[in-house]
Structures are given as C-alpha cells and as structure tokens.
Design a protein around this motif. Structure first.
Motif, short mmCIF file in Angstrom:
data_model
loop_
_atom_site.label_atom_id
_atom_site.label_comp_id
_atom_site.label_asym_id
_atom_site.label_seq_id
_atom_site.Cartn_x
_atom_site.Cartn_y
_atom_site.Cartn_z
N ALA A 49 -35.34 28.94 -143.48
CA ALA A 49 -34.80 29.48 -142.23
C ALA A 49 -33.32 29.82 -142.36
CB ALA A 49 -35.05 28.53 -141.07
N TYR A 50 -32.93 30.41 -143.50
CA TYR A 50 -31.55 30.82 -143.68
C TYR A 50 -31.28 32.16 -142.98
CZ TYR A 50 -30.84 27.17 -147.15
OH TYR A 50 -30.72 25.95 -147.78
N ASP A 51 -30.06 32.31 -142.49
CA ASP A 51 -29.64 33.58 -141.92
C ASP A 51 -29.34 34.59 -143.02
OD1 ASP A 51 -29.39 32.94 -138.96
OD2 ASP A 51 -28.11 31.38 -139.81
N GLU A 77 -39.96 37.06 -153.95
CA GLU A 77 -40.73 36.62 -152.78
C GLU A 77 -40.34 35.23 -152.27
OE1 GLU A 77 -42.38 38.58 -151.08
OE2 GLU A 77 -42.97 40.23 -152.37
N PRO A 78 -40.13 34.24 -153.16
CA PRO A 78 -39.74 32.91 -152.64
C PRO A 78 -38.42 32.95 -151.90
CG PRO A 78 -40.51 32.75 -154.91
CD PRO A 78 -40.34 34.20 -154.62
N TRP A 79 -37.50 33.80 -152.32
CA TRP A 79 -36.21 33.91 -151.65
C TRP A 79 -36.39 34.53 -150.26
CZ3 TRP A 79 -32.31 35.97 -155.89
CH2 TRP A 79 -32.32 35.09 -156.97
N ILE A 80 -37.20 35.56 -150.19
CA ILE A 80 -37.45 36.21 -148.90
C ILE A 80 -38.11 35.22 -147.94
CG2 ILE A 80 -38.76 38.05 -147.76
CD1 ILE A 80 -38.37 39.70 -150.35
N ALA A 81 -39.03 34.42 -148.47
CA ALA A 81 -39.74 33.45 -147.62
C ALA A 81 -38.80 32.39 -147.06
CB ALA A 81 -40.86 32.79 -148.42
N ALA A 82 -37.66 32.18 -147.70
CA ALA A 82 -36.70 31.18 -147.22
C ALA A 82 -35.80 31.70 -146.10
CB ALA A 82 -35.84 30.68 -148.38
N LEU A 83 -35.96 32.96 -145.72
CA LEU A 83 -35.19 33.54 -144.62
C LEU A 83 -35.85 33.24 -143.28
CD1 LEU A 83 -34.53 37.12 -146.07
CD2 LEU A 83 -32.79 35.33 -145.79
N ARG A 84 -35.05 33.11 -142.25
CA ARG A 84 -35.58 33.07 -140.90
C ARG A 84 -35.95 34.49 -140.50
NH1 ARG A 84 -32.55 35.59 -137.27
NH2 ARG A 84 -30.30 35.80 -137.55
N ILE A 85 -36.65 34.65 -139.39
CA ILE A 85 -36.90 35.98 -138.85
C ILE A 85 -35.56 36.61 -138.48
CG2 ILE A 85 -38.05 37.32 -137.04
CD1 ILE A 85 -39.94 36.00 -139.06
N GLY A 86 -35.31 37.77 -138.99
CA GLY A 86 -34.02 38.42 -138.79
C GLY A 86 -33.02 38.12 -139.90
N TYR A 125 -32.73 43.09 -148.16
CA TYR A 125 -33.99 42.80 -147.49
C TYR A 125 -33.70 42.17 -146.13
CZ TYR A 125 -36.58 43.38 -151.90
OH TYR A 125 -37.13 43.88 -153.06
N VAL A 126 -34.46 42.57 -145.14
CA VAL A 126 -34.37 41.96 -143.82
C VAL A 126 -35.78 41.52 -143.43
CG1 VAL A 126 -33.77 42.23 -141.39
CG2 VAL A 126 -32.42 43.40 -143.15
N ARG A 127 -35.93 40.23 -143.11
CA ARG A 127 -37.24 39.71 -142.75
C ARG A 127 -37.48 39.88 -141.25
NH1 ARG A 127 -39.58 33.49 -143.49
NH2 ARG A 127 -41.74 34.01 -142.95
N GLY A 128 -38.53 40.62 -140.90
CA GLY A 128 -38.88 40.83 -139.49
C GLY A 128 -40.16 40.10 -139.14
N ARG A 129 -40.52 40.16 -137.88
CA ARG A 129 -41.76 39.50 -137.44
C ARG A 129 -42.99 40.16 -138.01
NH1 ARG A 129 -40.70 35.71 -133.80
NH2 ARG A 129 -38.74 35.79 -132.64
N GLU A 130 -42.92 41.45 -138.26
CA GLU A 130 -44.09 42.19 -138.73
C GLU A 130 -44.05 42.49 -140.23
OE1 GLU A 130 -46.51 42.60 -136.65
OE2 GLU A 130 -45.31 41.76 -135.01
N GLY A 131 -43.00 42.05 -140.90
CA GLY A 131 -42.90 42.34 -142.33
C GLY A 131 -41.46 42.29 -142.79
#
Length: 209
Positions: free
Chosen positions: A136-138, A151-160, A178-184
């Motif tokens: 849940a990192y910003d 992929e593991p790094w992206i998964a460690a992001l919070r939404i947004g 990369y920006v992690r959104g609710r839909e992808g």
C-alpha cells in the motif's frame, strides 16, 4: 572538496537543464549529501554526470535520471514511499517529506548507505528485491533498471500509487511510470535511460532444445 558547491553545480548543470522544474525537488537535491551514498573512495565523483560505484557492481543512478523519475512521481509530504535499490532517491524523498523505506538485498551496499539513510530518517531493510517490504505504498522508485514489467512492485502500490523505473532489455532503456488504478494499471513512457539492470530483476535463462 567543497561538496556543497559540487551539489549546486550538479543541480544547475544536470538537473535544471533537463526540464526538472519542481523547486521542492531541486531544493531537496541541493540538501542531500550524495557523497554519503557511494563508496567512500569515490566520493570525489559523487556529483559527476556518470554512474558512481556504491559497492561491487552496484552504481548510483545518474543525477539527471533520478531527478526526472522523482519529478514524474510527484512525491508529496506525508506519502509512504519505497525505494528499491535506490539509496540516494530514498534520501531525496525523505527531504520532500515522505516516510521512506529503503530496501536492498546486497549487504555490502547496505553497509555503505546505512549511516546516510539513518541521518535522513529513512528505514533500511535488507531483503530480496523481488519481494517488496510492506504494501500500500503511495510511491515506489528504483535506481536500478528491470528487464520486464515488475509485477511484485506494482502489487505493492495502493490504489492510485505510482511506480517509476527504467525498463531495459538491450543497450538502451526507457524510464516508465506505472499508476495502479481500481480497474488495472496504466503505463506511460517518460524518457530514454540506460540504467544498470539489477541482477535479481533479469529474466531467467531460457533453455533451448
């Protein structure tokens, strides 16, 4: 050597001239003693326009590239940040007001950078780079390049949350956001870069029959 003067020359000649216009970021880079995050015997070259040795084959990313990655991340005070193989970027983000964890898998690198990170209030974790510490990192940043989408790094992001890294398969690479959104997850290319690919983030050898 006058390191403060060298920092100013670095920011003036390598950062500002490369479209890094964020004044808070410029001020942070003027304040962080970059020489504390490289091998002591290489401190004289800490502000040069070249990758500088930390320990073994690990190098600090070019100041220009670190600045452009951090500007793309738009780090805000109070945000949670993870710096993967990125000790100097970790210190700069701390100066920007983020709460920062620096993660590295190389004990020799950790030994060099630990005192400087401690002085900046950055937590240092020794763990494999393939498994980010926490979640849940910003923002997440790496001074090392990766061969494939991490992929593991992206998964460690919070939404947004945002991740800035260099992707490189050949002689040249591209910095991407990369920006992690609710839909992808969205991906935006930023600039050309040729960072050193981290050993742990290289693809496994493919066997041919």
């Amino acid at each position: 050597m006058d390191f403060a003067a060298a920092r100013k020359v670095m920011v003036d000649s390598q950062v500002r001239v490369n479209d890094v216009t964020d004044r808070a970021l410029q001020a942070a880079m003027l304040a962080v003693p970059r020489e504390r995050f490289c091998a002591p015997e290489r401190a004289f070259s800490a502000y040069a326009d070249t990758p500088v040795e930390i320990a073994g084959d690990r190098r600090l990313m070019l100041p220009r590239d670190v600045a452009k990655l951090l500007q793309a991340l738009d780090v805000q005070p109070g945000e949670r940040a993870l710096a993967l193989a990125a000790p100097y970027a970790a210190a700069v983000m701390a100066r920007l007001g983020a709460t920062v964890v620096a993660q590295d898998s190389d004990p020799a690198v950790a030994a060099v950078v630990a005192p400087g990170l401690a002085d900046e209030g950055v937590e240092l974790v020794e763990a494999p780079l393939t498994a980010p510490h926490g979640s849940a990192y910003d923002v997440i940043v790496s001074e090392g390049a990766v061969a494939d989408r991490p992929e593991p790094w992206i998964a460690a992001l919070r939404i947004g949350g945002r991740l800035a890294v260099v992707e490189r398969r050949g002689p040249a690479g591209r910095a991407v956001l990369y920006v992690r959104g609710r839909e992808g997850v969205s991906r935006r290319e930023l600039f050309d870069a040729a960072g050193q690919v981290l050993t742990e983030m290289r693809p496994a050898p493919a066997f041919q029959f």
